[in-house]
Motif scaffolding. Structure first.
Motif, PDB file in Angstrom:
ATOM      1  N   ASP A  98     -98.149 120.258  -8.012  1.00  0.00           N
ATOM      2  CA  ASP A  98     -98.901 120.775  -7.117  1.00  0.00           C
ATOM      3  C   ASP A  98     -99.314 121.845  -7.912  1.00  0.00           C
ATOM      4  N   ALA A  99     -99.171 122.918  -8.741  1.00  0.00           N
ATOM      5  CA  ALA A  99     -99.451 124.312  -9.040  1.00  0.00           C
ATOM      6  C   ALA A  99    -100.789 124.023  -9.517  1.00  0.00           C
ATOM      7  N   SER A 115    -102.396 121.051  -9.946  1.00  0.00           N
ATOM      8  CA  SER A 115    -103.924 119.872  -9.252  1.00  0.00           C
ATOM      9  C   SER A 115    -104.104 121.636  -8.704  1.00  0.00           C
ATOM     10  N   SER A 116    -103.883 122.391  -7.680  1.00  0.00           N
ATOM     11  CA  SER A 116    -104.604 123.533  -7.169  1.00  0.00           C
ATOM     12  C   SER A 116    -105.076 123.992  -8.186  1.00  0.00           C
ATOM     13  N   TYR A 117    -105.292 124.180  -9.649  1.00  0.00           N
ATOM     14  CA  TYR A 117    -106.042 125.211 -10.025  1.00  0.00           C
ATOM     15  C   TYR A 117    -106.698 124.051 -10.136  1.00  0.00           C
ATOM     16  N   LYS A 118    -106.783 122.471 -11.105  1.00  0.00           N
ATOM     17  CA  LYS A 118    -107.724 121.908 -11.320  1.00  0.00           C
ATOM     18  C   LYS A 118    -109.126 122.244 -10.211  1.00  0.00           C
ATOM     19  N   LEU A 119    -108.739 121.819  -8.797  1.00  0.00           N
ATOM     20  CA  LEU A 119    -109.530 121.312  -7.549  1.00  0.00           C
ATOM     21  C   LEU A 119    -110.208 122.640  -7.392  1.00  0.00           C
ATOM     22  N   SER A 120    -109.661 123.768  -7.793  1.00  0.00           N
ATOM     23  CA  SER A 120    -110.321 124.881  -7.958  1.00  0.00           C
ATOM     24  C   SER A 120    -111.173 125.241  -8.940  1.00  0.00           C
TER      25      SER A 120
END
Length: 290
Positions: free
Chosen positions: A255-256, A258-263
């Motif tokens: 999840d972490a 994925s969150s940074y990849k989205l950012s």
């Protein structure tokens, strides 16, 4: 039973692989331990890649077999455990222990995505810029040690010249280029270097201008390192590195990451494109030579 000093990247691959196998067959760590004839603490240690203890390939094999791994899956993990070796940075006093995982991951990664909001990322620094940075941050440090730190940074940049070159994608906040590190001469040389590196096929550089306003980075400088292998998921890896004062934070939770990849995806859309970034670099370069 032999043991190897498997690097952080290899340990992560083994850990994620063993966790995936265990969860697939619905076993607890205790149940895997009973099947493999090891302690629960051993299972926990092999599933925690940041543990620096030696890896025994026979134990990896036993744990994989306990999770009903296929022969290919088991052999792939055993191969990692048997083939990993210490890199040039291990035990090198010029590479802090907390950076050991970062350099190790860079050796195994296919891509590295960086958002920088303070200084030029280490992989793109000139020697003069790196020297100025280390002199500013390594307070009361003898010049000889500073030189060793700079030399290690230059050696780390060799990852960009390897056969299967690392694909580096960097988004630079305009503040990075407005902050004068060293002096105008150092900055001019650094901007020339960025302009040159941006023309390499394995390097993308985008600038995030002040006019972009609020953006997706939020917490600031971060690095995403990864390797995607759809044919063999156990051979994939993904980790986020966040550098702090004399320590590094590594995140490998799905999840972490994925969150940074989205950012990073949003930052790419908010930054100016590669062509416009080159024009801006040229304009800024002229400012430091005027």
């Amino acid at each position: 039973m032999t043991a190897t000093m498997t690097g952080p990247a290899g340990r992560m691959q083994i850990a994620r692989g063993l966790i995936s196998l265990r969860e697939r067959c619905g076993l607890t760590q205790t149940q895997v331990a009973e099947r493999a004839g090891v302690s629960k603490a051993t299972v926990s240690r092999y599933e925690a890649w940041q543990d620096r203890a030696r890896i025994r390939w026979a134990t990896v094999k036993a744990l994989a077999d306990a999770c009903d791994a296929s022969a290919d899956e088991r052999d792939a993990l055993v191969k990692v455990a048997r083939s990993q070796s210490e890199g040039w940075w291990v035990g090198n006093s010029a590479v802090p222990e907390w950076m050991d995982p970062l350099v190790s991951f860079e050796q195994e990664a296919a891509y590295e995505h960086v958002y920088a909001n303070n200084v030029v990322p280490g992989l793109l620094q000139t020697r003069a810029y790196a020297t100025a940075i280390h002199k500013a941050t390594e307070l009361r440090t003898p010049s000889e040690k500073v030189e060793r730190l700079v030399e290690a940074r230059m050696q780390r940049q060799g990852i960009l010249d390897r056969g299967a070159a690392l694909h580096l994608w960097v988004i630079l906040d305009e503040a990075v280029l407005r902050r004068i590190v060293g002096d105008d001469t150092v900055m001019a040389g650094q901007l020339d270097h960025l302009y040159e590196m941006a023309h390499r096929p394995n390097i993308d550089i985008q600038l995030l201008p002040f006019t972009a306003g609020a953006h997706a980075a939020g917490s600031g400088h971060f690095v995403i390192l990864g390797r995607d292998d759809e044919r063999s998921p156990l051979n994939s890896m993904a980790v986020v590195y966040i550098e702090m004062r004399r320590k590094g934070l590594y995140l490998d939770d799905a999840d972490a990451v994925s969150s940074y990849k989205l950012s990073f995806d949003y930052l790419r859309s908010q930054a100016v494109d590669a062509t416009a970034s080159l024009r801006l670099l040229g304009t800024l370069r002229q400012e430091f030579s005027s």
